[in-house]
Design a protein around this motif. Sequence first.
Motif, PDB file in Angstrom:
ATOM      1  N   TYR A 125      -0.251   1.510   9.530  1.00 55.43           N
ATOM      2  CA  TYR A 125      -1.709   1.382   9.458  1.00 55.43           C
ATOM      3  C   TYR A 125      -2.173   1.405   8.010  1.00 55.43           C
ATOM      4  O   TYR A 125      -3.000   0.584   7.585  1.00 55.43           O
ATOM      5  N   ALA A 126      -1.645   2.350   7.235  1.00 52.77           N
ATOM      6  CA  ALA A 126      -2.107   2.518   5.851  1.00 52.77           C
ATOM      7  C   ALA A 126      -1.797   1.292   5.000  1.00 52.77           C
ATOM      8  O   ALA A 126      -2.597   0.918   4.129  1.00 52.77           O
ATOM      9  N   ARG A 127      -0.663   0.646   5.234  1.00 51.70           N
ATOM     10  CA  ARG A 127      -0.294  -0.535   4.437  1.00 51.70           C
ATOM     11  C   ARG A 127      -1.309  -1.668   4.596  1.00 51.70           C
ATOM     12  O   ARG A 127      -1.452  -2.512   3.706  1.00 51.70           O
ATOM     13  N   LYS A 128      -1.987  -1.698   5.717  1.00 44.41           N
ATOM     14  CA  LYS A 128      -2.998  -2.743   5.932  1.00 44.41           C
ATOM     15  C   LYS A 128      -4.237  -2.527   5.066  1.00 44.41           C
ATOM     16  O   LYS A 128      -5.064  -3.430   4.924  1.00 44.41           O
ATOM     17  N   LEU A 129      -4.360  -1.344   4.495  1.00 37.91           N
ATOM     18  CA  LEU A 129      -5.560  -0.997   3.730  1.00 37.91           C
ATOM     19  C   LEU A 129      -5.363  -1.098   2.226  1.00 37.91           C
ATOM     20  O   LEU A 129      -6.334  -1.178   1.474  1.00 37.91           O
ATOM     21  N   GLY A 130      -4.122  -1.100   1.768  1.00 36.08           N
ATOM     22  CA  GLY A 130      -3.864  -1.185   0.340  1.00 36.08           C
ATOM     23  C   GLY A 130      -2.420  -0.853   0.036  1.00 36.08           C
ATOM     24  O   GLY A 130      -1.751  -0.148   0.792  1.00 36.08           O
ATOM     25  N   PHE A 135       1.780   5.625   0.723  1.00 35.65           N
ATOM     26  CA  PHE A 135       2.421   6.739   0.020  1.00 35.65           C
ATOM     27  C   PHE A 135       1.843   8.083   0.436  1.00 35.65           C
ATOM     28  O   PHE A 135       2.558   9.082   0.576  1.00 35.65           O
ATOM     29  N   PHE A 136       0.540   8.126   0.661  1.00 31.58           N
ATOM     30  CA  PHE A 136      -0.136   9.402   0.908  1.00 31.58           C
ATOM     31  C   PHE A 136       0.089   9.950   2.322  1.00 31.58           C
ATOM     32  O   PHE A 136      -0.335  11.061   2.614  1.00 31.58           O
ATOM     33  N   ILE A 137       0.744   9.185   3.183  1.00 29.06           N
ATOM     34  CA  ILE A 137       1.054   9.725   4.510  1.00 29.06           C
ATOM     35  C   ILE A 137       2.054  10.866   4.388  1.00 29.06           C
ATOM     36  O   ILE A 137       1.827  11.970   4.903  1.00 29.06           O
TER      37      ILE A 137
END
Length: 267
Positions: A125-130, A135-137
């Motif tokens: 999910y996070a990769r879709k945002l930037g 990394f912050f997961i």
Amino acid sequence: MLSFPNAKINLGLNITEKRSDGYHNLETVFYPIQIKDAVEIVDADITTCKIHGIDIPGDANNNLCMQAYNLIKADYAIPAQQINLMKNIPVGAGLGGGSADCAFVIKLINEKFDLKLSNNQMESYARKLGADCAFFIQNKPVYAFNKGDEFEKCEIDLSAWFKVLVKPPVHVSTADAYALVKPQKPLQSLKEIIHLPLTTWKSKVINDFESSVFAKYPQIHQIKTSLYDAGATFALMSGSGSSVFAIFNQPVKLPELEKDNLVYYNI
């Protein structure tokens, strides 16, 4: 539920090539630091985002935190939430504050609604945002490559050193920084260099954005010079700027730099 997203610094940054999709391949080491925002999600009638503290350009209801909520909402029947964000991490500083905020929203939603998402699922999910959001997961030091969104574990610990960060009153556009950089593959990979003694980093660990950013904003270059003059073992601009961090072997105070900049000690 409340959480405290933290910033990161880049221990080196090599822009290795321009990709066919318009992005760049790079290599860097992401390292978490103790400058933090606060983000809260609470039940609400409609989903909104309220931002306090440092002003963020743009519509609060279309920022990365809202985008993170909407990504998960598309797959799971989660109820409306009010997202309260207290901004403290400087904006336009190369510290990944916005990326941290949205990643921590993903983790909060996962915990609050017991979605049982794995780290890999949350990272997707996070990769879709930037590029650096994922990394912050897990929020642990990593060697990052490709677009900066693929990771390998990096056994590095700077806790014994005294770390300082200086943020000048300058906002560096990431897009502008990339437009001016010239991709090139390094003679030696950062993946190897980063495990050399920290006392050797000054001559070996670089940030490819520095040359073009320093040319446009000489005050950032002066900060780096001042940090070395103050006895830093290593200093480098983080990300595409504008902040510069330094690593000292003992605690320091930098009153001259405090006059015109934000200075964070023991990060």
